[in-house]
Enzyme design. Structure first.
Site, PDB file in Angstrom:
ATOM      1  CB  SER A  90      28.472 -23.518 -38.655  1.00 29.98           C
ATOM      2  OG  SER A  90      29.129 -22.432 -39.454  1.00 29.98           O
ATOM      3  CE  LYS A  91      28.693 -20.702 -31.764  1.00 25.00           C
ATOM      4  NZ  LYS A  91      28.311 -20.800 -30.297  1.00 25.00           N
ATOM      5  NE  ARG A  92      34.243 -19.523 -36.742  1.00 26.46           N
ATOM      6  CZ  ARG A  92      35.513 -19.387 -36.838  1.00 26.46           C
ATOM      7  NH1 ARG A  92      36.139 -19.854 -37.785  1.00 26.46           N
ATOM      8  NH2 ARG A  92      36.254 -18.532 -36.037  1.00 26.46           N
TER       9      ARG A  92
END
Ligand code: GLU
Length: 503
Positions: free
Chosen positions: A252-254
Site C-alpha cells: 500500500s502507498k502508506r
C-alpha cells in the site's frame, strides 16, 4: 482455441505496480501459448475515472514493454475497449437477466439498507441484502418506475449450499452461498457495476483465461452464477497472490511507493522492474534472478506461481536494477540516462522555475539538483528549525503525509490548498509550517518554489521524501502513531478548535 487474456485497469489513480504485475503474468501466459493479450479500460465509475490516469496507465505499461494486441488506443475486433462506451450492451444483458427471472429491480432506500446492516451486525449475521424487493410483481415494478422511483438491478443468489469453482493455482475452491450478497448489477444511474460489465465483456471479448489479483476470489461465485444465467462458458480463473510490503501487509502507498511513475523517476530501468515483477511468486526453471521479458515468456509456466505472498522489496529491486545497469554497454547507459531525466521534456518543466533565480547555468544544480535525486541525504540537524518543537515537527511531516495520501488530483493548486488548510487546522503559521516540508522535499533551505516543485516531482516521490524525513527525525513509534492518528481524525473538527497539535 486461441488463448486470450486481458488486463482491465480502472483509471482512477496513478499507474500501480500491482497492475503491471498482473498485466505481466497475463501477457506472459498469452504469449507463451501463442495467444493474444487485451487491454480494457474499466471506467464505469465515472466520478473517479480520469483520462489523465488512463493515459498514465497506458504509458506506464508500454514503458515496461507490456504491449497489448487489442485496446482502446489501437482498436481491435471486440471494441469498444472502454466500458463507458458499452453501456447499451450492458443494458441489453441486464434486461435478459431480469426477463429470465435471474435478476430483479430493487427500490430499497439507503436508509433501509443501512438499518438492515446495523440489525444484521447486531444479530451477528452475515451482512447482505435480504431479498426485500425480490417478490415484487412486474406490475408493481412498472408502476414504481413510472412514478419516478429510483431503483437498481440486483442478481438473485441461492441462499443454500455452496459454490465450487476451479482456480488454476488452487484447484477447487468452495464458498458458501450465504457468504455471497445479491450483488447490484446495474446502479440507479444506469451504469453497470464491475461484476456485470466484467463478465459480459470477458465473454464478448472471448477471454479464455482470467488472471487477476487474489482480492477478486470472493467475487468468483457471483461471476460463475452470471455465466450460468447467461448460458455462457466461464473463462478459466487464476487468482495471483497479492504483492506485499516487507512487513507482509498488503502493498500500500502508506508504506511503500506503489506508482510506476515513482520508480521511473527514481531511475529504475523498465527491464529491471519488469524482471522484478516476474520474480513475484514466480521463478525461472533454473532460479536465476536476472531475466528479460522474452526469456520469461520462453520459459513461462503459470503452474510455477507459488501462493506465498510475494514481498515487493525496493532494496531487492535496487540490487537487481544495479545488475541490469552494470551489464549495459556504456553507449546504451548514456542514452538511457538522458532519456530518464536529462531530457528536454523534463527539463522544460523545471526551466521556468530556475531561469529567474540563477546568474550562471552552473547555479542550476545547487538550486534544482533535487529534481534528479531520489531520497535526499538529510540529517537531524537539517530539521532543527527555530520555533518548531520536535513533536510539532513530526506532526507537520506525518499529517502532511496523510493528507497527501488522500489527495486525488496532484496539481499545484490542490497541493497548496492541502498545505494551507492543514497549517490552519493545526493552528500553525505557514512560516512555521513550511520549513520542514521544504527541507524534506528539496533538501535545502532555499530552492525552487515548493508547490511547483512538488507538482513536478509527483505524489509518490513527495511522499517518499516526507516518509524519509520522518525517519531522519527519529521516526514514529507504534504508540505515537496511534496517538497521532487520533489527533489527525479530529483535525478541523470543533473538538479540536484549540489546535491541539500545535499546543
Ligand atoms: N477493474 C478491475 C481492477 O481493478 C479488474 C479486475 C479483474 O481483472 O477482473 O483491477
Amino acid at each position: 482455441m486461441t488463448v486470450r487474456t486481458r488486463i482491465a485497469p480502472s483509471p482512477t489513480g496513478d499507474p500501480h505496480v500491482g497492475t503491471a504485475y498482473i498485466a505481466l503474468f497475463n501477457l506472459a501466459f498469452a504469449r507463451a501459448m501463442g495467444g493474444k493479450f487485451i487491454l480494457r479500460i474499466e471506467d464505469t465509475d465515472q466520478a473517479r475515472s480520469t483520462s489523465d490516469s488512463e493515459k498514465q496507465i497506458l504509458d506506464a505499461l508500454r514503458w515496461l514493454g507490456l504491449d497489448w494486441d487489442e485496446g482502446p488506443d489501437i482498436g481491435g475486433p471486440h471494441g469498444p475497449y472502454h466500458q463507458s462506451q458499452r453501456t447499451d450492451i450492458y443494458h441489453q444483458h441486464v434486461e435478459q437477466l431480469v426477463d429470465k427471472g435471474h435478476a430483479f429491480r430493487c427500490f430499497c432506500s439507503t436508509e433501509r439498507l443501512s438499518a438492515l446492516r446495523v440489525q444484521q451486525m447486531k444479530d451477528k449475521q452475515q451482512p447482505g441484502y435480504d431479498g426485500h424487493c425480490m417478490s415484487l410483481s412486474s406490475d408493481q415494478v412498472e408502476q414504481r418506475i413510472s412514478a419516478g422511483e429510483s431503483s437498481v438491478v440486483r442478481m438473485k443468489v441461492p441462499r443454500e449450499g455452496s459454490c465450487k469453482f476451479q482456480d488454476m493455482l488452487r484447484g477447487e475452491v468452495e464458498i458458501d452461498w450465504t457468504q455471497v450478497d445479491m450483488q447490484i448489477l446495474m446502479k440507479a444511474d444506469g451504469m453497470p457495476t464491475y461484476h456485470l460489465a466484467n463478465v459480459v465483456d470477458d465473454h464478448l471479448m472471448e477471454i479464455t483465461h482470467v488472471i487477476r489479483g487474489e482480492e477478486w476470489i470472493n467475487s468468483a461465485p457471483k461471476h460463475q452464477l452470471l455465466y450460468d444465467y447467461f448460458g455462457w462458458e466461464m473463462p478459466v480463473l487464476c487468482h495471483m497472490p497479492l504483492l506485499r510490503n516487507p512487513d507482509k501487509s498488503k502493498l500500500s502507498k502508506r508504506k511503500n511507493p506503489t506508482s510506476i511513475l515513482y520508480y521511473q523517476r527514481m531511475g529504475f530501468l523498465a527491464e529491471a522492474l519488469c524482471n522484478y515483477l516476474g520474480r513475484m511468486g514466480w521463478s525461472m526453471p533454473d532460479e536465476r534472478e536476472k531475466f528479460s521479458l522474452d526469456e520469461m515468456i520462453q520459459d513461462f509456466d503459470i503452474k510455477r506461481v507459488s501462493l506465498g505472498g510475494p514481498i515487493f522489496d525496493t532494496e531487492k529491486l535496487s540490487w537487481l536494477n544495479g545488475l541490469w545497469i552494470r551489464d549495459m554497454e556504456p553507449e546504451e547507459f548514456g542514452r538511457r540516462v538522458s532519456q530518464w531525466a536529462f531530457n528536454k521534456e523534463y527539463f522544460m518543466q523545471i526551466a521556468p522555475l530556475v531561469q529567474s533565480r540563477v546568474e550562471l547555468f552552473s547555479d542550476i544544480e545547487p538550486l534544482a539538483g533535487f529534481f534528479v535525486s531520489g531520497v535526499l541525504p538529510l540529517t537531524e540537524e537539517n530539521f532543527q528549525i527555530k520555533g518548531l518543537e520536535p513533536d510539532v515537527l513530526k506532526r507537520v511531516l506525518q499529517f502532511s503525509l496523510w493528507r497527501f495520501e488522500a489527495l486525488r488530483h496532484w496539481e499545484r493548486e490542490s497541493i497548496e490548498g492541502t498545505i494551507s488548510q492543514l497549517a490552519e487546522e493545526m493552528g500553525l503559521k505557514l512560516r512555521n509550517f513550511m520549513p520542514p516540508i521544504f527541507m524534506a522535499i528539496t533538501g535545502k533551505s532555499s530552492a525552487t518554489p515548493l508547490m511547483d516543485s512538488m507538482a513536478i516531482l509527483g505524489p509518490d516521490m513527495t511522499r517518499a521524501r516526507l516518509r524519509h524525513a520522518l525517519g531522519v527525525v527519529g521516526g514514529v513509534s507504534k504508540k505515537e502513531l496511534k496517538r497521532l492518528e487520533k489527533e489527525f481524525v479530529l483535525l478541523g473538527s470543533d473538538e479540536n478548535s484549540g489546535g491541539s497539535a500545535a499546543s
